[in-house]
Design an enzyme around this catalytic site. Structure first.
Site, mmCIF file in Angstrom:
data_model
loop_
_atom_site.group_PDB
_atom_site.id
_atom_site.type_symbol
_atom_site.label_atom_id
_atom_site.label_comp_id
_atom_site.label_asym_id
_atom_site.label_seq_id
_atom_site.Cartn_x
_atom_site.Cartn_y
_atom_site.Cartn_z
ATOM 1 N N ASP A 117 -3.948 -33.848 -11.948
ATOM 2 C CA ASP A 117 -4.237 -32.817 -10.960
ATOM 3 C C ASP A 117 -3.901 -31.426 -11.510
ATOM 4 O O ASP A 117 -3.191 -31.292 -12.524
ATOM 5 C CB ASP A 117 -3.405 -33.103 -9.700
ATOM 6 C CG ASP A 117 -4.093 -32.637 -8.426
ATOM 7 O OD1 ASP A 117 -4.977 -31.766 -8.503
ATOM 8 O OD2 ASP A 117 -3.722 -33.144 -7.360
ATOM 9 N N ASP A 122 -10.908 -32.404 -1.691
ATOM 10 C CA ASP A 122 -9.819 -32.825 -0.810
ATOM 11 C C ASP A 122 -10.328 -33.043 0.604
ATOM 12 O O ASP A 122 -9.600 -33.541 1.454
ATOM 13 C CB ASP A 122 -8.705 -31.768 -0.789
ATOM 14 C CG ASP A 122 -7.780 -31.935 -1.981
ATOM 15 O OD1 ASP A 122 -7.891 -32.956 -2.671
ATOM 16 O OD2 ASP A 122 -6.949 -31.041 -2.212
#
Ligand code: GLA
Length: 709
Positions: free
Chosen positions: A453, A522
């Site tokens: 990430d 997301d």
């Protein structure tokens, strides 16, 4: 040989397309042709001549040069802008030599250009990849002199469209949690720029473009398209000149950029790809999908496993007992890969601490990760883990020991994003620290999957104790990232990696040389997700697109669902089955009926997986137009099997849905289509209006099978 050289022109031919250029009468390396492959070398036009236009524009301004440098009376966007030690700030590039290099699965053409007065060389490399209608281009600058050269812009390529008007530029825009909106806009005189200045690829624009003549659609029309393989700051500039010349350039962003090339050194740009198709935007996407699967991804043609990821269910609240419970439930559903997300490492109870300290938190995992991994493996699943190596929280042992390791400017506050600062991956000591830590993690634990990430954009991109040109950071950082990731890959070749940057912030062909998959957004709300996934599919194949079934809050602002209820589980599964299926819902809250249904969809997905992940993708109806009805179809490469997904979201009127027409079937072969009677030819099905009786927030999956005669 796909590359023909004759009379100082070069013709690059792929299976269906061709691209040619050569020296014009002024000796400039000039574009000549880009379009369908022609029958003989003589069919291709010669490189064009640009004439003077009064005393304000001389031939170099009017010539579609393959790699224009700033020089003479030339005001178009150049690919190269340098400053020499003697103060000269232009470059006069002249052809020196060319050679063709056959390789394994590819052939490349290398052109050397030299400056008349300065001891430096630009090497242009054009690569053709067997079986793909694409060209890859890089440029390398070699300093043969005794003084440094300051590079202020060095792009990978400039691509020239046929002379004409009325071109339309397609690109992708977005923002965090709302990525990959397709925009189409006319190109007119001037420069249209899309870019990232953020040090990652960004949610806002993607390094991809498509240009058509204004009327192409999914199935027909000439499309010229391209993408840049770079995961840092980048720029694509589409320019229309006042002389009817349209060109698009792609490369490293020159904003705040400079690179000091020392004597004897060379600098190579990232690779830019481009292709042509007469068959519309759908064919352009499928061309890129094939190329990514065949020639870019590290684990080519790997079937991605159905995964469970704990993030949305647990946030930071992870430990052996609770993760084991999720693992047991996941395994009972047919999940193949269990991924523990954020929260597992030293001091990580929330997003204000811990990043940088990459060892298991002793309170949550007193015996390390092994007991959990063994439990997961005993349940028949592989184990995966989340990391965010490039970041550090000020509240971490790492930052307390090395506050100078982050990007920063002297005497300026260090701007935090999500309470974190960015480690300077250009630094060798930072790379070594991360390599040692992550290598140990992978050596000591049976980890099959890593989600990598990167959760903020850059500020204060400084490197105060660097003794070189500080603006090199834009390149040195990404090179450091690639080096670190590449070394880890080499040492742990079986691990599957996923690129995430707060969702789809790092999606590009550069990162896909290291990562096998991308976390797209997301936003896992299924309605929003339909549009996001469709935008993503302009560039990337379904195998790269991980998609979770979740319980994302029905009322959250980015999830336009009807108030008070989740969408049917079947709808949520169908959306996620359009990519590499995953589950991110709190499955421990699911009742028996939901678990049974999930089990059924997961089993069906495993059967369909080769068609979806490896097949050809056809966008039958767009989810981005707001019509409330969309459909996507996948066809196996041998055309024996296909699957159609159709979705109806909210359409207030009780209208009939418009019909769908299937695509991509073998016209001669006979097929059955689930829900419709009889076996008919592919030609018949592709010319039959199929009506889908869907209610609001309803979806359908239809299997299409070739039947033997
Ligand atoms: C980012 C990712 C999420 C999740 C969190 C963890 O936002 O995109 O999927 O991993 O970080 O902090």
């Amino acid at each position: 040989m796909p590359i023909t050289a004759q009379d100082q022109t070069w013709i690059l031919e792929t299976d269906h397309t061709a691209y040619s250029f050569g020296l014009n009468a002024f000796g400039l390396l000039t574009h000549a042709y880009w379009g369908p492959r022609l029958l003989t070398p003589e069919d291709y036009p010669p490189p064009v001549m640009g004439m003077n236009w009064a005393s304000f524009n001389n031939p170099p301004h009017l010539t579609p040069e393959e790699y224009p440098a700033y020089h003479e009376m030339k005001f178009i966007e150049p690919c190269l802008k340098v400053t020499f030690a003697n103060g000269a700030r232009d470059a006069a590039l002249r052809f020196q030599s060319a050679h063709i290099k056959p390789g394994d699965g590819q052939t490349s053409l290398h052109i050397s250009l030299r400056d008349r007065a300065q001891p430096f060389e630009v090497l242009l490399c054009y690569t053709l990849y067997d079986g793909h209608d694409l060209i890859g281009r890089t440029a390398t600058l070699v300093n043969h002199g005794t003084e440094p050269i300051l590079i202020e812009r060095m792009w990978s390529a400039q691509w020239h469209l046929p002379v004409g008007e009325g071109y339309r530029f397609s690109h992708l825009t977005g923002r965090w949690s709302d990525e990959f909106h397709l925009r189409r806009e006319p190109l007119q005189q001037g420069v249209k720029v899309i870019e990232s200045r953020r040090l990652h690829t960004s949610h806002h624009h993607s390094p991809w473009f498509a240009i058509d003549r204004g009327s192409a659609d999914e199935d027909q029309g000439e499309v010229w398209f391209g993408a840049l393989a770079w995961s840092g700051s980048w720029k694509i500039a589409a320019e229309v000149t006042d002389f009817a010349s349209t060109r698009v350039s792609a490369g490293l962003n020159d904003w705040d950029f400079a690179y000091r090339l020392m004597p004897g050194e060379s600098f190579t740009t990232p690779e830019a790809y481009a292709g042509y198709t007469p068959d519309g935007f759908g064919a352009a996407s499928r061309g890129l999908h094939d190329f990514i699967r065949d020639a870019v991804l590290p684990h080519r043609h790997t079937a991605h496993r159905v995964l469970f990821n704990s993030w949305e269910a647990t946030l930071f609240d992870v430990d052996v007992a609770s993760q084991s419970l999720y693992a047991e439930t996941a395994a009972s559903l047919g999940v193949e890969l269990f991924v523990m997300d954020d929260g597992w490492f030293h001091g990580r109870d929330h997003d204000r601490a811990g990043l940088g300290d990459w060892w298991p938190d002793a309170r949550k995992f007193p015996q390390g990760l092994t007991p959990l991994i063994e439990r997961v493996n005993a349940l028949g699943m592989d184990f995966g883990l989340w990391i965010e190596p490039e970041m550090v929280n000020p509240d971490s042992d790492l930052y307390r020991a090395h506050p100078d390791w982050v990007l920063h400017f002297p005497d300026r506050p260090r701007t935090e994003g999500r309470n974190q600062l960015i480690l300077n991956l250009g630094r060798a000591d930072v790379q070594t620290y991360l390599l040692d830590r992550l290598d140990a993690l992978l050596r000591e634990n049976n980890i099959a999957f890593i989600k990598w990430d990167m959760n903020r954009a850059v500020t204060e991109p400084g490197w105060p104790d660097y003794d070189g040109e500080p603006r090199e950071i834009w390149v040195r950082y990404v090179e450091g990232l690639y080096r670190l990731w590449g070394t880890l890959r080499q040492r742990h070749p079986r691990v599957i990696w996923q690129s995430c940057s707060g969702g789809g912030g790092r999606a590009d062909l550069g990162i896909l040389r290291y990562a096998d998959q991308i976390w797209v957004s997301d936003n896992t709300g299924p309605v929003a997700r339909l549009g996001i996934q469709e935008g993503f599919s302009q560039v990337f194949p379904a195998s790269v697109m991980e998609a979770w079934v979740t319980d994302m809050e029905p009322h959250s602002w980015f999830n336009p669902q009807p108030a008070g209820e989740y969408l049917p589980l079947s709808f949520r599964f169908h959306v996620s089955m359009c990519g590499a299926l995953g589950i991110g819902a709190n499955i421990t809250h699911w009742g028996e009926a939901e678990r049974d249904e999930a089990r059924r969809w997961i089993a069906i997905y495993k059967e369909l997986r080769p068609i979806i992940q490896e097949g050809d993708l056809y966008r039958l109806r767009s989810a981005q137009t707001g019509s409330g009805f969309s459909a996507v179809q996948y066809v196996s490469k041998d055309k024996a099997e296909s699957v159609l997904f159709a979705f109806r979201t909210l359409i207030p009127d009780p209208a009939n849905l418009p019909p769908l027409r299937l695509r991509g079937l073998d016209p001669q072969a006979r097929y059955t289509v689930e829900g419709f009677d009889g076996a008919r030819s592919g030609l018949a099905w592709m010319n039959t209006d199929l009506l889908m009786p869907l209610l609001n927030f309803d979806s359908t999956l239809r299997r299409i099978r070739r039947v033997s005669e």
